[in-house]
Design a protein around this motif. Structure first.
Motif, mmCIF file in Angstrom:
data_model
loop_
_atom_site.group_PDB
_atom_site.id
_atom_site.type_symbol
_atom_site.label_atom_id
_atom_site.label_comp_id
_atom_site.label_asym_id
_atom_site.label_seq_id
_atom_site.Cartn_x
_atom_site.Cartn_y
_atom_site.Cartn_z
ATOM 1 N N VAL A 3 45.004 59.793 10.966
ATOM 2 C CA VAL A 3 44.547 59.804 12.355
ATOM 3 C C VAL A 3 45.307 58.751 13.151
ATOM 4 N N ILE A 4 45.338 58.943 14.470
ATOM 5 C CA ILE A 4 45.903 57.971 15.397
ATOM 6 C C ILE A 4 44.725 57.290 16.088
ATOM 7 N N LEU A 5 44.665 55.976 16.024
ATOM 8 C CA LEU A 5 43.577 55.233 16.649
ATOM 9 C C LEU A 5 43.802 55.175 18.156
ATOM 10 N N LEU A 6 42.792 55.529 18.938
ATOM 11 C CA LEU A 6 42.894 55.506 20.392
ATOM 12 C C LEU A 6 42.321 54.221 20.985
ATOM 13 N N GLN A 7 41.742 53.386 20.129
ATOM 14 C CA GLN A 7 41.258 52.072 20.542
ATOM 15 C C GLN A 7 41.205 51.186 19.313
ATOM 16 N N GLU A 17 47.751 52.821 16.166
ATOM 17 C CA GLU A 17 48.229 52.784 14.791
ATOM 18 C C GLU A 17 47.863 54.095 14.110
ATOM 19 N N VAL A 18 48.663 54.499 13.136
ATOM 20 C CA VAL A 18 48.368 55.687 12.343
ATOM 21 C C VAL A 18 47.753 55.200 11.030
ATOM 22 N N LYS A 19 46.557 55.691 10.719
ATOM 23 C CA LYS A 19 45.836 55.246 9.533
ATOM 24 C C LYS A 19 45.370 56.441 8.710
ATOM 25 N N GLU A 20 45.215 56.209 7.424
ATOM 26 C CA GLU A 20 44.657 57.200 6.502
ATOM 27 C C GLU A 20 43.186 56.855 6.304
ATOM 28 N N VAL A 21 42.298 57.814 6.633
ATOM 29 C CA VAL A 21 40.857 57.591 6.470
ATOM 30 C C VAL A 21 40.275 58.744 5.673
ATOM 31 N N LYS A 22 39.087 58.540 5.172
ATOM 32 C CA LYS A 22 38.420 59.602 4.423
ATOM 33 C C LYS A 22 38.029 60.723 5.374
ATOM 34 N N ASN A 23 38.075 61.958 4.876
ATOM 35 C CA ASN A 23 37.784 63.131 5.708
ATOM 36 C C ASN A 23 36.399 63.063 6.356
ATOM 37 N N GLY A 24 35.389 62.700 5.602
ATOM 38 C CA GLY A 24 34.024 62.646 6.134
ATOM 39 C C GLY A 24 33.887 61.615 7.244
ATOM 40 N N TYR A 25 34.523 60.449 7.086
ATOM 41 C CA TYR A 25 34.483 59.397 8.092
ATOM 42 C C TYR A 25 35.123 59.879 9.388
ATOM 43 N N ARG A 37 42.537 60.482 17.006
ATOM 44 C CA ARG A 37 43.124 61.799 17.219
ATOM 45 C C ARG A 37 43.801 62.181 15.912
ATOM 46 N N PRO A 38 43.663 63.416 15.449
ATOM 47 C CA PRO A 38 44.353 63.805 14.219
ATOM 48 C C PRO A 38 45.863 63.617 14.366
ATOM 49 N N ALA A 39 46.513 63.119 13.323
ATOM 50 C CA ALA A 39 47.946 62.827 13.366
ATOM 51 C C ALA A 39 48.766 64.078 13.083
ATOM 52 N N THR A 40 48.809 64.995 14.051
ATOM 53 C CA THR A 40 49.644 66.196 13.942
ATOM 54 C C THR A 40 51.044 65.860 14.453
ATOM 55 N N LYS A 41 51.995 66.797 14.313
ATOM 56 C CA LYS A 41 53.361 66.560 14.795
ATOM 57 C C LYS A 41 53.371 66.306 16.301
ATOM 58 N N GLU A 42 52.591 67.100 17.048
ATOM 59 C CA GLU A 42 52.525 66.933 18.502
ATOM 60 C C GLU A 42 51.910 65.587 18.870
ATOM 61 N N LEU A 44 51.946 62.871 17.073
ATOM 62 C CA LEU A 44 52.875 61.796 16.746
ATOM 63 C C LEU A 44 53.966 61.665 17.813
ATOM 64 N N LYS A 45 54.394 62.808 18.394
ATOM 65 C CA LYS A 45 55.365 62.757 19.499
ATOM 66 C C LYS A 45 54.723 62.074 20.713
ATOM 67 N N TRP A 46 53.465 62.427 20.976
ATOM 68 C CA TRP A 46 52.732 61.805 22.082
ATOM 69 C C TRP A 46 52.627 60.293 21.868
ATOM 70 N N LEU A 47 52.375 59.902 20.618
ATOM 71 C CA LEU A 47 52.248 58.489 20.276
ATOM 72 C C LEU A 47 53.542 57.731 20.583
ATOM 73 N N GLU A 48 54.673 58.300 20.231
ATOM 74 C CA GLU A 48 55.962 57.650 20.503
ATOM 75 C C GLU A 48 56.170 57.465 22.004
ATOM 76 N N SER A 49 55.815 58.485 22.813
ATOM 77 C CA SER A 49 55.975 58.362 24.255
ATOM 78 C C SER A 49 55.027 57.282 24.811
ATOM 79 N N GLN A 50 53.817 57.189 24.247
ATOM 80 C CA GLN A 50 52.868 56.161 24.682
ATOM 81 C C GLN A 50 53.406 54.769 24.379
ATOM 82 N N LYS A 51 54.012 54.614 23.216
ATOM 83 C CA LYS A 51 54.561 53.307 22.841
ATOM 84 C C LYS A 51 55.691 52.903 23.781
#
Length: 157
Positions: A3-7, A17-25, A37-42, A44-51
């Motif tokens: 997932v991508i942390l939004l806060q 940051e992109v983190k690995e978390v348990k599915n249930g959490y 936000r789920p770390a999909t390809k789209e 991750l591209k959005w994340l790079e533009s935000q950075k």
């Protein structure tokens, strides 16, 4: 699940940051709360533009802070206050009053940025440190002078 942390999330990580978390959490807490936000390809591209946007904003903020530091470094700020017969001030000069005076002079300095050991209670000059954003510092010269007593003027007339 990645997932991508939004806060910032305590014990997990910082914003963007992109983190690995348990599915249930992720499914039961993070996604419904819209704090990841789920770390999909789209995504991750959005994340790079935000950075990139954040980096540009930080660079602009640094330039503004440097300009402000160069303008107020060595500046002489004069504050007139009522003074008693023995030279004591009727009011103490604190960070709020210094900040208001700087804003009146056209400089946007918050009271939390002014470092003052204790309120000033006497007439004279003082060197005051101002801690600006991006760890920049400036020093201003604060001059406390006595103002003319308006009641004396009124009784003379």
């Amino acid at each position: 699940m990645k997932v991508i942390l939004l806060q910032d999330i305590e014990d997990l990580g910082k914003k963007y940051e992109v983190k690995e978390v348990k599915n249930g959490y992720a499914r039961n807490f993070l996604l419904p709360g819209k704090i990841v936000r789920p770390a999909t390809k789209e995504a991750l591209k959005w994340l790079e533009s935000q950075k990139e946007v954040i980096a540009k904003e930080a660079e602009e903020g640094l330039k503004k802070a440097e300009e402000l530091a160069s303008k107020i470094d060595g500046l002489e700020v004069e504050i007139a206050v009522k003074v008693g017969e023995n030279g004591q001030l009727f009011e103490s000069i604190n960070t709020q009053k210094i900040s208001e005076k700087l804003k009146a002079m056209g400089f946007d300095v918050k009271k939390s940025q002014i470092k003052l050991a204790s309120p000033i209670k006497e007439v004279g000059e003082s060197a005051i440190n101002v801690n600006l954003d991006h760890n920049l510092e400036a020093e201003i010269k604060l001059v406390i002078i006595s103002s003319e007593d308006t009641t004396k003027k009124e009784t003379e007339e």
